[in-house]
Write a protein that holds these residues in place. Structure first.
Motif, PDB file in Angstrom:
ATOM      1  N   LEU A   7       0.836  -1.214   0.000  1.00 23.46           N
ATOM      2  CA  LEU A   7       0.000   0.000   0.000  1.00 23.46           C
ATOM      3  C   LEU A   7       0.868   1.260   0.000  1.00 23.46           C
ATOM      4  N   LYS A   8       1.997   1.201   0.728  1.00 21.19           N
ATOM      5  CA  LYS A   8       2.919   2.361   0.739  1.00 21.19           C
ATOM      6  C   LYS A   8       3.438   2.639  -0.675  1.00 21.19           C
ATOM      7  N   ALA A   9       3.774   1.552  -1.408  1.00 24.20           N
ATOM      8  CA  ALA A   9       4.304   1.727  -2.772  1.00 24.20           C
ATOM      9  C   ALA A   9       3.234   2.336  -3.678  1.00 24.20           C
ATOM     10  N   ILE A  10       1.989   1.908  -3.508  1.00 25.26           N
ATOM     11  CA  ILE A  10       0.890   2.479  -4.306  1.00 25.26           C
ATOM     12  C   ILE A  10       0.786   3.978  -3.982  1.00 25.26           C
ATOM     13  N   ALA A  11       0.776   4.292  -2.683  1.00 28.22           N
ATOM     14  CA  ALA A  11       0.633   5.694  -2.247  1.00 28.22           C
ATOM     15  C   ALA A  11       1.799   6.540  -2.767  1.00 28.22           C
ATOM     16  N   SER A  12       3.005   5.936  -2.800  1.00 32.09           N
ATOM     17  CA  SER A  12       4.184   6.724  -3.194  1.00 32.09           C
ATOM     18  C   SER A  12       4.108   7.164  -4.653  1.00 32.09           C
ATOM     19  N   PHE A  13       3.321   6.452  -5.473  1.00 31.38           N
ATOM     20  CA  PHE A  13       3.204   6.807  -6.889  1.00 31.38           C
ATOM     21  C   PHE A  13       2.229   7.961  -7.149  1.00 31.38           C
ATOM     22  N   VAL A  14       1.386   8.291  -6.167  1.00 32.37           N
ATOM     23  CA  VAL A  14       0.345   9.306  -6.388  1.00 32.37           C
ATOM     24  C   VAL A  14       0.989  10.678  -6.579  1.00 32.37           C
ATOM     25  N   MET A  15       0.685  11.334  -7.721  1.00 33.35           N
ATOM     26  CA  MET A  15       1.334  12.607  -8.062  1.00 33.35           C
ATOM     27  C   MET A  15       0.441  13.814  -7.836  1.00 33.35           C
ATOM     28  N   TYR A  16      -0.864  13.615  -7.702  1.00 36.44           N
ATOM     29  CA  TYR A  16      -1.778  14.761  -7.644  1.00 36.44           C
ATOM     30  C   TYR A  16      -2.551  14.793  -6.333  1.00 36.44           C
ATOM     31  N   LYS A  17      -3.197  15.922  -6.096  1.00 42.58           N
ATOM     32  CA  LYS A  17      -3.818  16.199  -4.785  1.00 42.58           C
ATOM     33  C   LYS A  17      -5.252  15.693  -4.662  1.00 42.58           C
ATOM     34  N   THR A  18      -5.854  15.311  -5.803  1.00 40.95           N
ATOM     35  CA  THR A  18      -7.230  14.812  -5.739  1.00 40.95           C
ATOM     36  C   THR A  18      -7.249  13.391  -6.302  1.00 40.95           C
ATOM     37  N   ILE A  19      -7.818  12.460  -5.545  1.00 38.82           N
ATOM     38  CA  ILE A  19      -7.761  11.053  -5.970  1.00 38.82           C
ATOM     39  C   ILE A  19      -9.124  10.358  -5.847  1.00 38.82           C
ATOM     40  N   ALA A  20      -9.260   9.286  -6.622  1.00 34.72           N
ATOM     41  CA  ALA A  20     -10.363   8.349  -6.402  1.00 34.72           C
ATOM     42  C   ALA A  20      -9.712   7.004  -6.134  1.00 34.72           C
ATOM     43  N   ASP A  21     -10.211   6.273  -5.149  1.00 34.23           N
ATOM     44  CA  ASP A  21      -9.703   4.930  -4.869  1.00 34.23           C
ATOM     45  C   ASP A  21     -10.846   3.955  -5.133  1.00 34.23           C
ATOM     46  N   ILE A  22     -10.719   3.221  -6.243  1.00 33.02           N
ATOM     47  CA  ILE A  22     -11.810   2.336  -6.678  1.00 33.02           C
ATOM     48  C   ILE A  22     -11.558   0.943  -6.072  1.00 33.02           C
ATOM     49  N   GLY A  23     -12.527   0.433  -5.335  1.00 37.43           N
ATOM     50  CA  GLY A  23     -12.340  -0.822  -4.597  1.00 37.43           C
ATOM     51  C   GLY A  23     -11.525  -0.529  -3.354  1.00 37.43           C
ATOM     52  N   THR A  24     -11.961   0.479  -2.632  1.00 38.94           N
ATOM     53  CA  THR A  24     -11.163   1.026  -1.517  1.00 38.94           C
ATOM     54  C   THR A  24     -11.072   0.075  -0.326  1.00 38.94           C
ATOM     55  N   ASP A  25     -12.105  -0.765  -0.140  1.00 41.26           N
ATOM     56  CA  ASP A  25     -12.180  -1.713   0.991  1.00 41.26           C
ATOM     57  C   ASP A  25     -12.037  -0.969   2.322  1.00 41.26           C
ATOM     58  N   HIS A  26     -10.937  -1.163   3.031  1.00 40.03           N
ATOM     59  CA  HIS A  26     -10.657  -0.528   4.325  1.00 40.03           C
ATOM     60  C   HIS A  26     -10.407   0.983   4.224  1.00 40.03           C
ATOM     61  N   GLY A  27     -10.160   1.466   3.016  1.00 38.36           N
ATOM     62  CA  GLY A  27      -9.888   2.901   2.825  1.00 38.36           C
ATOM     63  C   GLY A  27      -8.503   3.322   3.281  1.00 38.36           C
ATOM     64  N   TYR A  28      -7.601   2.347   3.429  1.00 37.45           N
ATOM     65  CA  TYR A  28      -6.261   2.684   3.956  1.00 37.45           C
ATOM     66  C   TYR A  28      -5.489   3.648   3.048  1.00 37.45           C
ATOM     67  N   ILE A  29      -5.620   3.468   1.718  1.00 38.26           N
ATOM     68  CA  ILE A  29      -4.816   4.319   0.815  1.00 38.26           C
ATOM     69  C   ILE A  29      -5.220   5.790   0.967  1.00 38.26           C
ATOM     70  N   PRO A  30      -6.522   6.133   0.820  1.00 42.35           N
ATOM     71  CA  PRO A  30      -6.869   7.554   0.998  1.00 42.35           C
ATOM     72  C   PRO A  30      -6.574   8.065   2.409  1.00 42.35           C
ATOM     73  N   CYS A  31      -6.786   7.233   3.437  1.00 43.45           N
ATOM     74  CA  CYS A  31      -6.499   7.684   4.818  1.00 43.45           C
ATOM     75  C   CYS A  31      -5.013   8.001   4.972  1.00 43.45           C
TER      76      CYS A  31
END
Ligand SMILES: C[S@@+](CC[C@H](N)C(=O)[O-])C[C@H]1O[C@@H](n2cnc3c(N)ncnc32)[C@H](O)[C@@H]1O
Length: 227
Positions: A7-31
């Motif tokens: 999940l950290k590696a996924i988060a590290s790739f995010v380049m912009y300030k507004t995101i959608a997380d599709i299939g968020t489950d626990h919501g850990y990535i946006p949190c």
């Protein structure tokens, strides 16, 4: 907030300030992204109410309601066009990810970046990225809990690996940077294929397919051995 290396590696790739997380489950990535001040808006979507309840409870616990909104629905359906710059789809099969991308193409076209983490059928995902008008800008391969996870970041732009099968199967970006973990993965694949071949006396299409995959893996290994 502690999250897995995947999940950290996924988060590290995010380049912009507004995101959608599709299939968020626990919501850990946006949190995680919101707590680290990497985003100022997230739409956390899931097709199932159970996972979305988990996400809502985490969002409440971290007091992130002002930043993260949850929405129930299939793929990109809950999202509006032009709503976010980065779309994340992680922890699903590659074929499902391709289907979500193709069905939601209008919304994908209004985003700037897609970050994908398919669990299998990675070559199909790489081909679909090219077919929908994005190029692969970076990739990571993570080994965690005895499993390999591919993470792909794509931006808008034309690209094709043409008929270079190893680039689609193993990831051109990973091959080009001679990622050490890719070498481990390739060696484990070679081992697996050799085992299958040594234990069978069949000589049918399925074995020819394994032999073909073995050749591709050996081709990648040869690149590592080049100066
Ligand atoms: C294995 S979890 C992955 C959670 C998280 N993205 C991660 O990488 O850890 C897959 C999630 O995708 C959701 N899901 C499956 N198909 C979906 C679809 N078509 N649209 C939206 N969500 C979906 C499931 O309900 C589940 O919560």
């Amino acid at each position: 907030m502690e999250i897995s290396n995947r999940l950290k590696a996924i988060a590290s790739f995010v380049m912009y300030k507004t995101i959608a997380d599709i299939g968020t489950d626990h919501g850990y990535i946006p949190c995680f992204l919101a707590l680290n001040k990497r985003i100022n808006k997230a739409v956390a979507c899931d097709i199932n109410k159970g996972p979305l309840n988990k996400a809502e409870s985490n969002i409440n616990n971290y007091a992130l309601n002002g930043i993260i909104e949850t929405r129930l629905g299939n793929g990109l359906e809950p999202l509006k066009q032009n709503e976010v710059d980065t779309i994340i789809i992680a922890g699903m099969g590659g074929i499902l990810i391709c289907d979500i991308l193709k069905k939601g193409i209008k919304k994908i076209n209004t985003a700037k970046q897609i970050v994908l983490q398919p669990q299998r059928d990675i070559a199909d995902v790489r081909k679909t990225i090219h077919n929908i008008g994005f190029f692969i800008h970076d990739e990571a391969l993570i080994f965690e809990g005895g499993k390999y996870y591919n993470i792909i970041s794509a931006l808008k732009g034309k690209e094709s690996y043409n008929n270079d099968e190893i680039s689609y199967v193993f990831g051109k970006k990973l091959i080009d940077k001679k990622a050490p973990v890719l070498k481990d993965y390739v060696l484990s694949e070679i081992n697996k294929y050799n085992n299958i071949i040594s234990k069978t006396n069949k000589n049918d299409e399925s074995i020819n397919y394994i032999k073909h995959k073995l050749c591709l893996a050996k081709e990648v290994l040869d690149i590592y051995e080049m100066p």
